[in-house]
Motif scaffolding. Sequence first.
Motif, mmCIF file in Angstrom:
data_model
loop_
_atom_site.group_PDB
_atom_site.id
_atom_site.type_symbol
_atom_site.label_atom_id
_atom_site.label_comp_id
_atom_site.label_asym_id
_atom_site.label_seq_id
_atom_site.Cartn_x
_atom_site.Cartn_y
_atom_site.Cartn_z
ATOM 1 N N TYR A 195 54.856 19.759 1.965
ATOM 2 C CA TYR A 195 55.952 20.721 1.884
ATOM 3 C C TYR A 195 55.610 21.965 2.682
ATOM 4 O O TYR A 195 56.455 22.548 3.354
ATOM 5 C CB TYR A 195 56.203 21.075 0.415
ATOM 6 N N LEU A 252 60.735 15.763 -2.126
ATOM 7 C CA LEU A 252 62.179 15.873 -2.315
ATOM 8 C C LEU A 252 62.522 16.993 -3.283
ATOM 9 O O LEU A 252 63.403 17.814 -3.033
ATOM 10 C CB LEU A 252 62.721 14.548 -2.845
ATOM 11 N N GLY A 253 61.807 17.033 -4.393
ATOM 12 C CA GLY A 253 62.079 18.055 -5.403
ATOM 13 C C GLY A 253 61.845 19.458 -4.869
ATOM 14 O O GLY A 253 62.657 20.358 -5.062
ATOM 15 N N LYS A 255 61.925 20.447 -1.799
ATOM 16 C CA LYS A 255 62.919 20.813 -0.797
ATOM 17 C C LYS A 255 64.258 21.149 -1.428
ATOM 18 O O LYS A 255 65.080 21.839 -0.831
ATOM 19 C CB LYS A 255 63.115 19.662 0.192
ATOM 20 N N SER A 256 64.510 20.631 -2.637
ATOM 21 C CA SER A 256 65.806 20.901 -3.260
ATOM 22 C C SER A 256 65.837 22.185 -4.057
ATOM 23 O O SER A 256 66.847 22.484 -4.678
ATOM 24 C CB SER A 256 66.200 19.766 -4.208
ATOM 25 N N VAL A 257 64.746 22.917 -4.097
ATOM 26 C CA VAL A 257 64.774 24.190 -4.818
ATOM 27 C C VAL A 257 65.714 25.140 -4.062
ATOM 28 O O VAL A 257 65.575 25.314 -2.861
ATOM 29 C CB VAL A 257 63.358 24.811 -4.892
ATOM 30 N N PRO A 258 66.701 25.750 -4.756
ATOM 31 C CA PRO A 258 67.662 26.590 -4.049
ATOM 32 C C PRO A 258 66.945 27.731 -3.320
ATOM 33 O O PRO A 258 66.040 28.350 -3.892
ATOM 34 C CB PRO A 258 68.562 27.139 -5.162
ATOM 35 N N THR A 283 60.786 24.539 -10.986
ATOM 36 C CA THR A 283 62.188 24.324 -10.640
ATOM 37 C C THR A 283 62.408 22.894 -10.165
ATOM 38 O O THR A 283 63.481 22.322 -10.342
ATOM 39 C CB THR A 283 62.625 25.304 -9.541
ATOM 40 N N ALA A 284 61.399 22.312 -9.568
ATOM 41 C CA ALA A 284 61.513 20.937 -9.089
ATOM 42 C C ALA A 284 61.145 19.944 -10.165
ATOM 43 O O ALA A 284 61.005 18.746 -9.893
ATOM 44 C CB ALA A 284 60.602 20.741 -7.874
ATOM 45 N N ARG A 286 62.437 18.230 -12.466
ATOM 46 C CA ARG A 286 63.107 16.955 -12.709
ATOM 47 C C ARG A 286 62.650 15.880 -11.728
ATOM 48 O O ARG A 286 62.280 14.770 -12.116
ATOM 49 C CB ARG A 286 64.617 17.160 -12.631
ATOM 50 N N ASP A 287 62.647 16.230 -10.446
ATOM 51 C CA ASP A 287 62.243 15.234 -9.455
ATOM 52 C C ASP A 287 60.764 14.889 -9.589
ATOM 53 O O ASP A 287 60.368 13.737 -9.419
ATOM 54 C CB ASP A 287 62.522 15.749 -8.036
#
Lengths: 686, 356
Positions: A195, A252-253, A255-258, A283-284, A286-287
């Motif tokens: 990341y 993936l998780g 990268k999806s953090v707002p 924040t990530a 879940r993934d």
Amino acid sequence: MIPVSKPSKRIQLLILFATFILLCFAISPSETNVLWRLPPLLKGLPFIINDFVRGLMFEWFPVQVYDPTIEDYESKPLFREITRAISGFVLFVIDLVRELMLGGKKTIVAFTSWDFIKENPWAQVPALPWTVIAGWAVILGYKLQGKRLAALAGFTTVYIAVFGQWVPSMQTLSFVLVAAPVAVILGLALGVWSYKNKAVESALNPLLNVAQTMPHYSYLVPVIVLFGVGDHAAALATIIFATPPMVRLTLLGLKSVPPDVVDAGVMNGCSNWQLLFKVLIPTAKRDVLIGVNQVVMQCLAMTVIASFIGAQGLGSNLMIALNSLKVGSGIEIGVCIVLIAVLLDKMSLAWAHKQQDYFVTHSLIERHTNSLLIVAVLVAGIIFAYIGTLIFEDGRNYLYLIPHNKGITTAQYWQAGVDWVWDAFFFALKGFNEFLITQVLFPMRDLYLGMPAAATFVLMMGLAYIVGGFRSSLIVGGFLLFIAFSEYWDRALITAYMASFSVLVASVIGITVGTVCAQTSITSKAILLVCDFFQTFPAFIYLIPVIMLFGITDTSVIIAAIVYATVPATRYTVEGLRSVPQVLHDAGDMSGVTRFQKWISIELPLAFPHIMLGINQTVIFALFMVIIGAFIGTTDLGQLILKAISEPQGTGIGLTLGLCVAFMGLAVDQIIRTWANDRKKMLGLA
Amino acid sequence: MPHQEAASKDRKPIIRCASVYKIFGRNAKSLLTSAGGVIDPKVAYDAGCIVGVNDVSFEVGEGELLVIMGLSGSGKSTLLRCISRLTDATAGQIFIEGEDILTMSGKQLIELRRNKMGMVFQNFGLLPHKTVLENIAFPLQVKGSSTADSVNKAREMAELVSLNGRENYFPRELSGGQQQRVGIARSLAVEPDIWFLDEPFSALDPLIRREMQDEFLRLQGVLNKTILFVTHDFDEALRLADRIAIMKDGVIEQLDTPANIVLNPATEYVRKFTEEVPREKVLKIRSVMEPVNPAEQLSDRSVSEDAIIETVAQLILSQDKPTGVVDADNNIVGTLHPSTVIDVLFGNRSQKPMQE
């Protein structure tokens, strides 16, 4: 308007197929013609790998190591010492966990010695009574999700105990309990690293692709050579296999953090570590936890295969049962594996989706309910076990530890059932089997083997070019070239025919079932649940029923592959059809389409890219199954891999074969995925 | 272009930007050196670069509320991100309390952020897995304050933004307005001297937006911080700002008080915004009053020079004599004739003639 200058894709495809067929007829089989079969230039690759590994293990960089038995220094290769040290450590941890659950002496030996044990027979780690573990599992299930999960946990543990599979189940579980956390931590670390560092991400991506498409037991041979045989080797192989999905999902998780959340963290003065651990990873969450779920599932999927390199547990028992055609006990063991798999899957998913509750003030009792319950169960279990020693005779304390195979067993009923099916349907099955083999499979196999290499290359690279351009066709060409230059082209073709037949049938079934079920939301949810359920089964389980019915033939493998591979086809069809934007449904309705017209002209075209991604998965699954089916004596790459494991020089062969299979999958993946993504972008769905 | 670049004489500059450039693209630095300080957006585009901020210089005084206003793509958010150093500027200097932050080390920057800066984000930026109280306490935790201190301070802040009673809610359980209050409380937790707000109310419905603006003015009245506020809403800028910087294509078109901008728009672009603004809602008496004429007799009523014209227009118009304008000490500093007020209210300010 800029006029489209490329010739339409349909014409390109037609030209491609025409060329392909022409080449097939023009080039005839011959030993020397390069266009028929490429010369095996990479024939030496397995040997190069072997020599390299041998050098590494036995010759490179000797260091002085103190050997207590001869009380002197010996010269040993460094690499070997490292791997032996790792093996020792891993074995120790696995034994420790095992003994906590099942009792034993090895842990104490590790700290003292065997002499100490002899003198003090009381010195052993006591096993945890099964009632305790069952109780804890129920509590955990309840805390994670509620009554249903708790009931499942209870049912699973009681089932395992009552049917006498406790010892092997705990052995398998201890193996998972060691391998999974390591894979999680390793995956998390690599995910975070890629990341932060784009270069690492680009480098890691192809490695992860190959690692995830290589058949499980290609990993086994190099692991054996480096680490020996036994539970630790199995654990290490499992870790290698289970880490890639964790890396992918972590990335993936993250990268999806707002972006606002990241900025807020930075502006609040977080150092890099604080940003990572207080902002990004939580924040990530879940993934990341879905990654944990995948790791656990992979670990279980490896149980049978790990038994090849000496892992004890349910896997090896299953192997033994199947090999001696004791299908009845095989089914019982299979059910155990499935139950454990489903339970762990649901538990880890519940953890991933759990919303945290925040309580402000509690009394002492409330705050420590969990700890108190756990201790209470422990105490109760010990009391029960003690009572058990008074009631039951020695060695058969049912409230403490039900010994292996001394529980209830229904194996004989299963066996009777199987025998009945065999007797009743023998001729029908035999007839079907023969028909399939002679009329369908063998002709297909001959067809594939009759393709000149040049034709195959033209076809695959041509497809890749039409779909993805020059780069794609080079990638596909590269993959195929590797296989062609190895000695295994023909074997690969056999694998390919079996896989493609399975894919064809699985796709048809999957798309049909998926379409039918996608019509209403209830049936969609139902079929997706069924797919979830089936996907928790380790692939090996699928072989049990087919061996029952069709014996040890190509048919069994193909049918198992079809069943296994239908699941992703169905799932992606349902998902694709259900995700057609509602506004398009409405637009179609207002234009006055019939149901069928809507399906053909709106739903299918829009769902098709997603369905194709499902077919992509189907291909991978089918390949997997076909390779696993090598147990049953097929003549494809799988069988060679199996042989390679038993050979002393097997590392190189095993790895090369594994790469061949991986590259086959990746070549198809490249074509399908590029096409699907392109199409999605074009439809505005990406 | 009239720039009131320097802060008012009575305020010392807390934030100072000197020739700040931000250009996106791989050739950014070389483009800048070859252009020698004058960037043409078209030339930049051809070179594969996009201009975010183009030679911006200004100051913000202590306790001042500077609003940076512009449409999408004007560079306002980019400028704020450069000043808060979420993005690194391509060239120029940015001084915060006299120190150039572009030359600061990572550690110094972290110290600055932990103690002197607070920021509010358009999409709130709340940590979804933490409660309201935990979110507000977050910067204090990051700084290393003890849990007890953090929680106490957080409670204070929650009270300040009227969220007491909801401390244990999670962001997903709150409305947009409530979430932004949490964002505001969090940004104030370390009692920063400098407050950045990046379109904080743009994601809220119009009615809530107005409430939040009132809240914000109230807070600034109490706390008196140095503020950089970014918005695309001109009315919001007029309502809140001490001074407004209007940006277009990375350049500040005009930087002045709201009254001056409305009275004297510097460019055609600025005029487009000010055309529609009813002047009487924005201007204070001070801007339109006339000097005292000793020969005239004034009415017995008077108005304060700081009053917005709209609020006293009716009074002035109902007098038959000109009204006196007084300052804070009740000395007469000017007069206002009804005809002047009528001119302000109904005067010809657009060039377009009325259609028949």
